[in-house]
Design a protein around this motif. Sequence first.
Motif, PDB file in Angstrom:
ATOM      1  N   SER A 135       8.718  58.940   6.094  1.00 54.58           N
ATOM      2  CA  SER A 135       8.107  59.001   4.774  1.00 54.58           C
ATOM      3  C   SER A 135       7.300  60.282   4.605  1.00 54.58           C
ATOM      4  CB  SER A 135       7.187  57.794   4.551  1.00 54.58           C
ATOM      5  OG  SER A 135       6.496  57.917   3.320  1.00 54.58           O
ATOM      6  N   ILE A 136       7.538  60.978   3.510  1.00 54.84           N
ATOM      7  CA  ILE A 136       6.867  62.254   3.262  1.00 54.84           C
ATOM      8  C   ILE A 136       5.367  62.068   3.035  1.00 54.84           C
ATOM      9  CG2 ILE A 136       7.202  62.230   0.751  1.00 54.84           C
ATOM     10  CD1 ILE A 136       7.781  65.262   0.982  1.00 54.84           C
ATOM     11  N   GLU A 137       4.963  60.853   2.609  1.00 56.44           N
ATOM     12  CA  GLU A 137       3.550  60.622   2.324  1.00 56.44           C
ATOM     13  C   GLU A 137       2.687  60.606   3.599  1.00 56.44           C
ATOM     14  OE1 GLU A 137       3.731  55.728   2.148  1.00 56.44           O
ATOM     15  OE2 GLU A 137       3.100  56.849   0.399  1.00 56.44           O
ATOM     16  N   LEU A 138       3.304  60.463   4.753  1.00 53.11           N
ATOM     17  CA  LEU A 138       2.548  60.435   6.005  1.00 53.11           C
ATOM     18  C   LEU A 138       1.743  61.710   6.209  1.00 53.11           C
ATOM     19  CD1 LEU A 138       5.098  58.915   8.569  1.00 53.11           C
ATOM     20  CD2 LEU A 138       3.327  57.733   7.269  1.00 53.11           C
ATOM     21  N   SER A 139       2.294  62.827   5.746  1.00 56.03           N
ATOM     22  CA  SER A 139       1.647  64.120   5.961  1.00 56.03           C
ATOM     23  C   SER A 139       0.292  64.231   5.269  1.00 56.03           C
ATOM     24  CB  SER A 139       2.559  65.256   5.484  1.00 56.03           C
ATOM     25  OG  SER A 139       2.816  65.133   4.089  1.00 56.03           O
ATOM     26  N   GLY A 140       0.028  63.356   4.329  1.00 62.30           N
ATOM     27  CA  GLY A 140      -1.238  63.393   3.607  1.00 62.30           C
ATOM     28  C   GLY A 140      -2.369  62.672   4.320  1.00 62.30           C
ATOM     29  N   PHE A 141      -2.090  62.104   5.492  1.00 64.74           N
ATOM     30  CA  PHE A 141      -3.107  61.353   6.219  1.00 64.74           C
ATOM     31  C   PHE A 141      -3.566  62.108   7.469  1.00 64.74           C
ATOM     32  CE2 PHE A 141      -1.029  58.189   3.652  1.00 64.74           C
ATOM     33  CZ  PHE A 141      -2.061  57.346   3.265  1.00 64.74           C
ATOM     34  N   ALA A 142      -4.800  61.840   7.856  1.00 61.12           N
ATOM     35  CA  ALA A 142      -5.398  62.528   9.001  1.00 61.12           C
ATOM     36  C   ALA A 142      -5.003  61.845  10.312  1.00 61.12           C
ATOM     37  CB  ALA A 142      -6.913  62.538   8.855  1.00 61.12           C
ATOM     38  N   CYS A 143      -3.703  61.922  10.622  1.00 59.78           N
ATOM     39  CA  CYS A 143      -3.193  61.324  11.856  1.00 59.78           C
ATOM     40  C   CYS A 143      -3.295  62.328  13.004  1.00 59.78           C
ATOM     41  CB  CYS A 143      -1.735  60.900  11.690  1.00 59.78           C
ATOM     42  SG  CYS A 143      -1.489  59.581  10.479  1.00 59.78           S
ATOM     43  N   GLU A 144      -3.436  61.803  14.218  1.00 58.91           N
ATOM     44  CA  GLU A 144      -3.479  62.673  15.396  1.00 58.91           C
ATOM     45  C   GLU A 144      -2.091  63.143  15.791  1.00 58.91           C
ATOM     46  OE1 GLU A 144      -7.404  61.716  15.096  1.00 58.91           O
ATOM     47  OE2 GLU A 144      -5.756  60.284  14.983  1.00 58.91           O
ATOM     48  N   MET A 145      -1.062  62.401  15.364  1.00 60.33           N
ATOM     49  CA  MET A 145       0.317  62.765  15.685  1.00 60.33           C
ATOM     50  C   MET A 145       1.244  62.185  14.625  1.00 60.33           C
ATOM     51  SD  MET A 145       2.554  61.788  19.141  1.00 60.33           S
ATOM     52  CE  MET A 145       1.733  62.985  20.196  1.00 60.33           C
ATOM     53  N   PHE A 146       2.346  62.896  14.368  1.00 62.13           N
ATOM     54  CA  PHE A 146       3.378  62.402  13.463  1.00 62.13           C
ATOM     55  C   PHE A 146       4.702  62.360  14.218  1.00 62.13           C
ATOM     56  CE2 PHE A 146       0.214  64.407  10.715  1.00 62.13           C
ATOM     57  CZ  PHE A 146       0.018  63.430   9.745  1.00 62.13           C
ATOM     58  N   ALA A 147       5.421  61.255  14.113  1.00 60.91           N
ATOM     59  CA  ALA A 147       6.697  61.103  14.817  1.00 60.91           C
ATOM     60  C   ALA A 147       7.718  60.440  13.897  1.00 60.91           C
ATOM     61  CB  ALA A 147       6.511  60.270  16.084  1.00 60.91           C
ATOM     62  N   LYS A 148       8.802  61.127  13.619  1.00 58.75           N
ATOM     63  CA  LYS A 148       9.834  60.562  12.752  1.00 58.75           C
ATOM     64  C   LYS A 148      10.561  59.405  13.423  1.00 58.75           C
ATOM     65  CE  LYS A 148      10.829  64.605   9.875  1.00 58.75           C
ATOM     66  NZ  LYS A 148      11.873  65.560   9.416  1.00 58.75           N
ATOM     67  N   ASN A 149      10.761  59.525  14.735  1.00 58.42           N
ATOM     68  CA  ASN A 149      11.514  58.496  15.463  1.00 58.42           C
ATOM     69  C   ASN A 149      10.686  57.958  16.618  1.00 58.42           C
ATOM     70  OD1 ASN A 149      14.037  58.989  13.965  1.00 58.42           O
ATOM     71  ND2 ASN A 149      14.008  60.954  15.044  1.00 58.42           N
ATOM     72  N   ILE A 150      10.410  56.672  16.598  1.00 55.87           N
ATOM     73  CA  ILE A 150       9.615  56.066  17.655  1.00 55.87           C
ATOM     74  C   ILE A 150      10.339  56.128  18.990  1.00 55.87           C
ATOM     75  CG2 ILE A 150      10.427  53.671  17.429  1.00 55.87           C
ATOM     76  CD1 ILE A 150       7.444  52.836  17.612  1.00 55.87           C
ATOM     77  N   ALA A 151      11.683  56.206  18.937  1.00 55.44           N
ATOM     78  CA  ALA A 151      12.483  56.285  20.176  1.00 55.44           C
ATOM     79  C   ALA A 151      12.223  57.563  20.945  1.00 55.44           C
ATOM     80  CB  ALA A 151      13.964  56.156  19.847  1.00 55.44           C
ATOM     81  N   ASP A 152      11.740  58.591  20.266  1.00 58.29           N
ATOM     82  CA  ASP A 152      11.528  59.891  20.920  1.00 58.29           C
ATOM     83  C   ASP A 152      10.074  60.110  21.346  1.00 58.29           C
ATOM     84  OD1 ASP A 152      14.206  60.613  20.633  1.00 58.29           O
ATOM     85  OD2 ASP A 152      13.869  61.325  18.588  1.00 58.29           O
ATOM     86  N   ILE A 153       9.248  59.066  21.206  1.00 55.62           N
ATOM     87  CA  ILE A 153       7.869  59.159  21.676  1.00 55.62           C
ATOM     88  C   ILE A 153       7.853  58.811  23.166  1.00 55.62           C
ATOM     89  CG2 ILE A 153       5.548  58.200  21.493  1.00 55.62           C
ATOM     90  CD1 ILE A 153       6.141  57.546  18.582  1.00 55.62           C
ATOM     91  N   ASN A 154       7.230  59.659  23.957  1.00 56.99           N
ATOM     92  CA  ASN A 154       7.196  59.462  25.402  1.00 56.99           C
ATOM     93  C   ASN A 154       5.782  59.311  25.918  1.00 56.99           C
ATOM     94  OD1 ASN A 154      10.094  59.776  26.021  1.00 56.99           O
ATOM     95  ND2 ASN A 154       9.783  61.872  25.294  1.00 56.99           N
TER      96      ASN A 154
END
Length: 236
Positions: A212-231
């Motif tokens: 979702s493009i709206e995620l970029s508007g939040f003060a997150c410590e990390m952004f990940a499009k695919n949870i499968a690629d989080i290690n």
Amino acid sequence: MAFRKRALFYCQFLNEMLLCYDDQQLSLTNIKAVIFDLDGTLVESEAVWTEAKQYIAKREKVKVSQQVMLAYVGRSVTDFVKEVIAPANVPLIQIAIIERALARYDNHVQEIPGASKLIRNFSSKGFAVAICSSAPMKAIQKCLKLLGIEACINIVVSTESLSRGKPDKLPYVETLRLLNIASSHAIVFEDAAAGLTSSIAAGIKTVGVGSSIELSGFACEMFAKNIADINLVETQ
């Protein structure tokens, strides 16, 4: 409820733990618990809830636009019924939506690839794992069974039992209370605006997951499009 809480034993790691996604790294030093949203974060279920809400709204002779439906992603059925369909007969309409959605869960809800693997990885490393969801408890239980992660989950919070749901911070404040930890010792995985608003307001480090493009508007410590690629990586 049928779900049984697991005892909480927080581990102290001798080595540094990092959460990694592409070129992003997030230190997990002093993190004792990870908290996951459910719908849209761990399972693909929004279509089921959208269909149920639209069906019951039509039955109640209320027309609901796609824009309004999107505005209630990540929020409780109660909020949708009170604010969109009718302020009266909320319990009966709410039950109708939930029952219709649950009847379609087994054949229409699927795991988001990599979700259960990530949870098992956190659990095996000694982190407490919690679910904080706007979904009813019956839906949460179905999803935990679908994912096969019941044994990994320490705490479950459903906003149906709270006075206020997401985007209010109360759901995550309550999750922290049950985990008996400070906000600085937890990390959240969320996919929708309501949930991100809630977790960030509760002062918890948050990972925005999904496309979702709206995620970029939040003060997150990390952004990940695919949870499968989080290690989850352990360093010396």
